[in-house]
Design an enzyme around this catalytic site. Structure first.
Site, mmCIF file in Angstrom:
data_model
loop_
_atom_site.group_PDB
_atom_site.id
_atom_site.type_symbol
_atom_site.label_atom_id
_atom_site.label_comp_id
_atom_site.label_asym_id
_atom_site.label_seq_id
_atom_site.Cartn_x
_atom_site.Cartn_y
_atom_site.Cartn_z
ATOM 1 N N GLY A 75 0.812 -1.216 0.000
ATOM 2 C CA GLY A 75 0.000 0.000 0.000
ATOM 3 C C GLY A 75 0.846 1.266 0.000
ATOM 4 N N ASN A 155 -7.867 3.850 8.955
ATOM 5 C CA ASN A 155 -7.328 2.678 9.655
ATOM 6 C C ASN A 155 -7.386 2.790 11.166
ATOM 7 O OD1 ASN A 155 -5.327 4.686 8.683
ATOM 8 N ND2 ASN A 155 -3.967 3.603 10.096
ATOM 9 N N GLN A 183 -7.643 -0.023 3.506
ATOM 10 C CA GLN A 183 -8.449 -0.656 4.562
ATOM 11 C C GLN A 183 -9.796 -1.170 4.061
ATOM 12 O OE1 GLN A 183 -7.810 -1.508 7.723
ATOM 13 N NE2 GLN A 183 -5.745 -0.657 7.757
ATOM 14 N N ALA A 204 -2.192 -6.609 -0.014
ATOM 15 C CA ALA A 204 -2.704 -7.971 0.210
ATOM 16 C C ALA A 204 -2.833 -8.352 1.685
ATOM 17 C CB ALA A 204 -1.798 -8.974 -0.502
ATOM 18 N N HIS A 205 -1.912 -7.834 2.516
ATOM 19 C CA HIS A 205 -1.920 -8.318 3.913
ATOM 20 C C HIS A 205 -3.085 -7.764 4.727
ATOM 21 C CE1 HIS A 205 0.085 -4.942 6.329
ATOM 22 N NE2 HIS A 205 0.326 -4.542 5.105
ATOM 23 N N THR A 241 11.521 -6.797 -10.675
ATOM 24 C CA THR A 241 10.953 -8.120 -10.957
ATOM 25 C C THR A 241 9.740 -8.370 -10.075
ATOM 26 O OG1 THR A 241 13.139 -8.911 -11.547
ATOM 27 C CG2 THR A 241 11.503 -10.601 -11.020
ATOM 28 N N CYS A 334 3.496 1.061 13.863
ATOM 29 C CA CYS A 334 4.592 1.943 13.484
ATOM 30 C C CYS A 334 5.860 1.112 13.476
ATOM 31 C CB CYS A 334 4.665 3.057 14.521
ATOM 32 S SG CYS A 334 6.175 3.981 14.476
#
Ligand SMILES: Cc1ncc(COP(=O)(O)O)c(C=O)c1O
Length: 383
Positions: A75, A155, A183, A204-205, A241, A334
Site C-alpha cells: 500500500g 485505519n 483498509q 494484500a496483507h 521483478t 509503526c
C-alpha cells in the site's frame, strides 16, 4: 494452576492472518514456476502467463481492465506512486488531503510540498473526524488542477469517506483524485467502471494475503509516471521483478474476499456490535473515537475505544492486554514501535488523559474471544 488462554488477535487493521487457502495457492511458486516473467524462455513465459492471469483476476473483481492494475510492494508504494506520479505528470501545484490520512500518504505529501514548492490544503475535520466537504468544493473551485488524496476507510477510527461524492467533485473540476483504499479493499464492493477515480491502492496483507505485495489501479485516461525506474516491468509502469508468489496469493485472497464479501461483512459487523455493547455494559464511562461507534458510518472491522483514566492501568492498558495474550493497538502500527501518540486522535483533539485502544476484527475472530477480552477489560477496570 490456571490455564493460559490462547492468544487473541484484535489488530487486523495492522495486518491480517493469511488464509490457509491463500498459502496453499502461493507455495508452488517458490519451487516450480519460479521463472522471471521478463525472461523469454519457457520458464519465463510460464511465469508471465501466471502473472497476467492474476492481473486479469484482480481487474475483473474490480470491474476494470487488466492494463489498469500495476503490482507494487504494498500500500505504501501504491500511495507514493500515485502522489509523486500525479504531481510530476500533471504539473500539480496544489494538494488537498486531510490530517487523518495514513502516513503512507501524509509523509510523501509533506515531502513533495517541501521539495517542490507545492501548496497544501488540509481539510478541516471535526471532533468525530468528519471532513469538511464544503471546504473541498470551494478549494476545487478556486484551483481546478489540484491533486486530491483522501482515503476510503480510516485505519485508526474507521471513518468512511464518501469517495463517490469526492470523485464526482474532482471530476467536475478536472482535478486528479487518488484514494487510499487499503483498509476497504476486499471488504467493500467496488466497481471501477462506475467510479470516476484516477487511482487507488490495495495491500494484500489487509485481506488475508501475504505482506509485501499490493497494487495500484491507475485509470487509463489518466496515466502517471512511474515511481520505480528500472527494467521496464509492468509495461514501464513499475520497475522491478514482480513478486509472482505474492501476486498469485493476493489474487486468490481478493477472490476469496469478494466471494463471500456480504456474509463476511455481516458476520464481522455482528462481532463489532457485540464487542461495542459488551464494553459499554461492563466498563462505565467508555466512549468511541471518531465514527467507529457509529455502526453505519464506519468500517465494520474497527472499533476505537476511549477508556476513562484509571488508577489500575495508568496508561498501561495495552500492555496489560498484551500480558494477557490479547493483541490490540493504540493506533496505526509503526515500524519503530515508538509510541508518539496518534496523529489521527490528535487531529480530533481527543482527551489526552483517556486511554485509546483500537480493536480491529476479521472473519477469524469469534464471540468467545470477545467475551474473554471484555472479561479481562472489566477486571482491569474494577476499583
Ligand atoms: C490506510 C492505510 N494505507 C496504507 C497502508 C500501508 O500499506 P502497506 O503496509 O502495505 O505498505 C496501511 C497499512 O497500515 C493503511 O492502513
Amino acid at each position: 494452576m490456571t490455564m493460559k488462554s490462547a492468544p487473541i488477535y484484535f489488530d487486523n487493521a495492522a495486518t491480517t492472518p493469511m488464509d490457509e487457502r491463500v498459502l496453499e495457492e502461493m507455495l508452488p511458486y517458490f519451487k516450480n514456476n519460479f521463472g522471471n516473467p521478463s525472461s523469454v524462455h519457457s520458464h519465463g513465459r510460464n511465469a508471465r502467463e501466471t502473472l497476467e492471469k492474476a492481473r486479469k483476476k484482480i481487474a475483473s473483481l474490480l470491474n476494470t481492465s487488466p492494463g489498469e492494475i500495476i503490482f507494487t510492494s504494498g500500500g505504501t508504494e501504491a500511495d507514493n506512486t500515485a502522489i509523486c506520479g500525479a504531481i510530476e505528470t500533471y504539473g500539480i501545484k496544489h494538494i488537498i488531503t486531510s490530517p487523518i490520512e495514513h502516513h503512507a500518504v501524509l509523509h510523501v505529501v509533506e515531502h513533495e510540498v517541501k521539495e517542490k514548492n507545492i501548496r497544501l490544503s488540509l481539510l478541516e475535520c471535526d471532533a468525530e473526524g468528519n471532513l469538511n466537504m464544503d471546504q473541498l468544493a470551494l478549494l476545487l473551485e478556486k484551483e481546478p488542477n489540484s491533486l486530491v488524496s483522501l482515503m476510503h476507510g480510516n485505519n485508526e477510527i474507521g471513518n468512511l469517506n464518501d469517495i463517490e461524492r469526492i470523485a464526482a467533485l474532482c471530476k467536475q473540476h478536472g482535478s486528479y483524485f487518488h484514494s487510499d483504499t487499503v483498509q476497504t479493499m476486499g471488504h467493500y464492493p467496488i466497481d471501477l467502471k462506475a467510479l470516476p477515480i484516477h487511482s487507488l491502492s490495495g495491500s494484500a496483507h489487509k485481506f488475508h494475503g501475504p505482506k509485501g505485495v499490493g497494487f495500484i489501479y491507475i485509470n487509463k485516461t489518466k496515466k502517471i509516471n512511474p515511481l520505480m525506474l528500472g527494467g521496464g516491468q509492468e509495461r514501464n509502469n513499475r520497475g522491478g521483478t514482480e513478486n509472482i508468489a505474492g501476486i498469485i496469493a493476493m489474487a486468490k485472497a481478493l477472490e476469496l474476499a469478494f466471494d463471500d464479501q456480504a456474509s463476511h461483512a455481516e458476520e464481522i459487523l455482528q462481532l463489532k456490535t457485540y464487542l461495542k455493547s459488551q464494553i459499554e455494559k461492563n466498563i462505565p464511562g467508555v466512549t468511541f473515537n471518531g465514527l467507529s461507534g457509529n455502526l453505519d458510518k464506519s468500517l465494520y472491522t474497527v472499533l476505537n475505544v476511549s477508556f476513562p483514566p484509571s488508577e489500575n492501568n495508568q496508561g498501561m492498558l495495552l500492555f496489560h492486554l498484551d500480558l494477557e495474550g490479547i493483541s490490540a493497538s493504540g493506533g496505526s502500527a509503526c515500524s519503530s514501535g515508538a509510541r508518539l501518540g496518534s496523529h489521527v486522535l490528535n487531529a480530533l483533539e481527543a482527551d489526552p488523559s483517556r486511554e485509546n485502544v483500537r480493536f480491529s476484527l476479521s472473519r477469524f475472530n469469534t464471540k468467545a474471544e470477545i467475551d474473554h477480552v471484555v472479561k479481562i477489560l472489566a477486571g482491569l477496570y474494577q476499583a
